[in-house]
Design a protein around this motif. Structure first.
Motif, PDB file in Angstrom:
ATOM      1  N   ILE A   1       0.819  -1.112   0.068  1.00 56.39           N
ATOM      2  CA  ILE A   1      -0.116  -0.166   0.001  1.00 56.39           C
ATOM      3  C   ILE A   1       0.946   1.316   0.050  1.00 56.39           C
ATOM      4  O   ILE A   1       0.373   2.382   0.222  1.00 56.39           O
ATOM      5  CB  ILE A   1      -0.855  -0.144   1.012  1.00 56.39           C
TER       6      ILE A   1
ATOM      7  N   VAL B   1       2.688   4.773   4.321  1.00 60.21           N
ATOM      8  CA  VAL B   1       1.507   5.032   4.889  1.00 60.21           C
ATOM      9  C   VAL B   1       1.191   6.584   5.295  1.00 60.21           C
ATOM     10  O   VAL B   1       2.268   7.149   5.669  1.00 60.21           O
ATOM     11  CB  VAL B   1       1.533   4.286   6.550  1.00 60.21           C
TER      12      VAL B   1
ATOM     13  N   TYR C   1      -1.912   7.749   6.125  1.00 57.42           N
ATOM     14  CA  TYR C   1      -2.798   8.205   7.348  1.00 57.42           C
ATOM     15  C   TYR C   1      -3.552   6.629   8.034  1.00 57.42           C
ATOM     16  O   TYR C   1      -3.508   5.797   7.271  1.00 57.42           O
ATOM     17  CB  TYR C   1      -4.198   8.908   6.712  1.00 57.42           C
TER      18      TYR C   1
ATOM     19  N   GLU D   1      -8.265   1.766   9.935  1.00 56.36           N
ATOM     20  CA  GLU D   1      -7.985   1.602   8.625  1.00 56.36           C
ATOM     21  C   GLU D   1      -6.875   2.592   8.180  1.00 56.36           C
ATOM     22  O   GLU D   1      -6.586   3.555   8.865  1.00 56.36           O
ATOM     23  CB  GLU D   1      -9.366   2.585   8.017  1.00 56.36           C
TER      24      GLU D   1
ATOM     25  N   PHE E   1      -4.512   4.400   4.772  1.00 59.76           N
ATOM     26  CA  PHE E   1      -4.345   4.538   3.384  1.00 59.76           C
ATOM     27  C   PHE E   1      -3.014   5.052   3.215  1.00 59.76           C
ATOM     28  O   PHE E   1      -2.050   5.632   3.906  1.00 59.76           O
ATOM     29  CB  PHE E   1      -5.348   5.472   2.638  1.00 59.76           C
TER      30      PHE E   1
ATOM     31  N   SER F   1      -4.957   0.937   0.110  1.00 57.06           N
ATOM     32  CA  SER F   1      -5.536   1.169   1.372  1.00 57.06           C
ATOM     33  C   SER F   1      -5.638  -0.104   2.057  1.00 57.06           C
ATOM     34  O   SER F   1      -5.549  -1.204   1.488  1.00 57.06           O
ATOM     35  CB  SER F   1      -6.698   1.755   1.356  1.00 57.06           C
TER      36      SER F   1
ATOM     37  N   PHE G   1      -7.435  -2.101   5.913  1.00 52.10           N
ATOM     38  CA  PHE G   1      -8.575  -2.336   6.774  1.00 52.10           C
ATOM     39  C   PHE G   1      -8.795  -3.269   7.550  1.00 52.10           C
ATOM     40  O   PHE G   1      -8.438  -4.520   6.940  1.00 52.10           O
ATOM     41  CB  PHE G   1      -9.867  -2.066   6.068  1.00 52.10           C
TER      42      PHE G   1
ATOM     43  N   PHE H   1      -7.261  -5.466   1.858  1.00 51.07           N
ATOM     44  CA  PHE H   1      -6.630  -4.257   1.356  1.00 51.07           C
ATOM     45  C   PHE H   1      -6.571  -3.929  -0.392  1.00 51.07           C
ATOM     46  O   PHE H   1      -6.955  -5.001  -0.854  1.00 51.07           O
ATOM     47  CB  PHE H   1      -5.039  -4.374   1.533  1.00 51.07           C
TER      48      PHE H   1
ATOM     49  N   TRP I   1      -9.128  -5.370  -4.735  1.00 51.25           N
ATOM     50  CA  TRP I   1      -9.081  -5.931  -3.218  1.00 51.25           C
ATOM     51  C   TRP I   1      -8.952  -7.339  -2.869  1.00 51.25           C
ATOM     52  O   TRP I   1      -9.169  -7.920  -3.646  1.00 51.25           O
ATOM     53  CB  TRP I   1     -10.684  -5.668  -2.797  1.00 51.25           C
TER      54      TRP I   1
END
Ligand SMILES: NC(=O)c1ccc[n+]([C@@H]2O[C@H](COP(=O)([O-])OP(=O)(O)OC[C@H]3O[C@@H](n4cnc5c(N)ncnc54)[C@H](OP(=O)(O)O)[C@@H]3O)[C@@H](O)[C@H]2O)c1
Length: 324
Positions: free
Chosen positions: A136, A139, A141, A240, A242, A247, A249, A259, A267
């Motif tokens: 992802i 990172v 957030y 969570e 992103f 992203s 979760f 993800f 996904w």
């Protein structure tokens, strides 16, 4: 091996049950209520009323599982007696005594593990693996949420009498749910700035905050938010994230980790095992015994416990606090 418990309430008993599954361990307990034959028989534990007498038995390790505000005073006495330490989270409600504890631990080369058991959750480990894989990207957030109506936590106990309800015993939602602060650090690294809005907005009969929204800026530039409360009638616990490429979760109650990989435009989702939370206590016990036997290094150190506490205390200030 001899292991002493100080505080045999809900978490102390859970650890005793898990520890008794291992062979070759003699379990002792120091209890404020003193001798209790029913307890001794049920848990196969020898009980002492007096800590001095219990420490004279030279336990290899002490589990500090009493109310949060009493952790450091017990840990100091146990460390002075040369016992390794399992300290339940949070390590304390204030910083005093911790430097002294660090010095004794260092001088006597003691092993310390802090009970942030959520690091052993399959779901959070999967989330960490996804972050570390780079899928992802960087990172940007992270948002961690944990909330549950306090009277539902321990249905057999009057919540007003629990340490959670009392400031002087180390209660309040930020200390109680400091797991989220610990795991967010574990997932994205150290924080450099903290700002929080904390309040008491319910009619719960407690003298602590019942809600907190903590905003964090991390050293690597990530922005984070942690929401904690004693209020939600339907418990929630999720995280969570992103990043620059996708992203991810995790949700404890839906038992899922998913993800999104932007490179593949798809996904991926995974189901966490049942009883993921219960298993964490077994896993951390196995780990702690391996630490005592010199087979593994403690994965959650006194330093980790102190860093979490520094964020907790900064959050309670109600202004932007820069961390060292
Ligand atoms: N990692 C986790 O998932 C987790 C879960 C729950 C709690 N915890 C942490 O573990 C600690 C204990 O929590 P708990 O839920 O087990 O609490 P609890 O059920 O209230 O038990 C605390 C125990 O401490 C002893 N104690 C000594 N002095 C006391 C005093 N003045 N008032 C009340 N109890 C006193 C008592 O045991 P004796 O009668 O044996 O002396 C009591 O049963 C807290 O720091 C909490 O944050 C961690």
């Amino acid at each position: 091996m001899k292991i002493l418990f100080v505080g045999c309430g809900s978490i102390g008993k859970k650890h005793i049950r898990n520890l008794s599954k291992f062979k070759g361990i003699k379990i002792l307990a120091c209890r404020v209520r003193g001798k209790d034959r029913k307890f001794e028989k049920k848990y196969q534990v020898k009980v002492y009323k007096n800590l001095k007498a219990a420490l004279r038995e030279k336990p290899n390790a002490v589990f500090v599982t009493n109310p949060t505000s009493m952790h450091v005073q017990i840990a100091l006495k146990a460390a002075k007696a040369g016992a390794h330490l399992f300290i339940e989270k949070p390590i304390s409600h204030k910083l005093s005594g911790i430097k002294n504890l660090e010095n004794i631990v260092k001088k006597k080369r003691l092993k310390v593990f802090v009970g942030y058991n959520m690091r052993f959750l399959w779901g959070l480990r999967k989330l960490r693996e996804i972050i570390k894989s780079g899928k992802i990207g960087k990172v940007l957030y992270i948002n961690a949420v944990a909330g549950q109506y306090l009277p539902d936590w321990r249905p057999n106990q009057d919540y007003r009498k629990s340490y959670s309800a009392k400031k002087k015993m180390g209660g309040g939602v930020i200390l109680d749910l400091s797991h989220e602060i610990d795991y967010v650090r574990w997932l994205v690294g150290e924080a450099k700035e903290v700002f929080a809005r904390t309040d008491k907005i319910s009619n719960l009969q407690i003298d602590t905050e019942d809600v907190a929204d903590i905003s964090l800026k991390f050293k690597n530039g990530t922005i984070g938010n942690i929401h904690l409360d004693y209020l939600q009638r339907t418990p929630q616990r999720y995280c969570e994230i992103f990043g620059t490429k996708g992203s991810a979760f995790w949700d404890l109650y839906y038992r899922c980790v998913c993800f999104f990989d932007s490179a593949r435009n798809r996904w991926y989702s995974y189901t966490a095992p049942q009883n993921d939370m219960e298993k964490t206590y077994e896993e951390e016990m196995k780990h702690f015994l391996n630490v005592l036997r010199g087979k593994e290094k403690s994965s959650i150190t006194l330093e980790d416990g102190k860093k979490v506490l520094e964020i907790v205390l900064a959050a309670k200030k109600g202004r932007i606090v820069k961390l060292k």
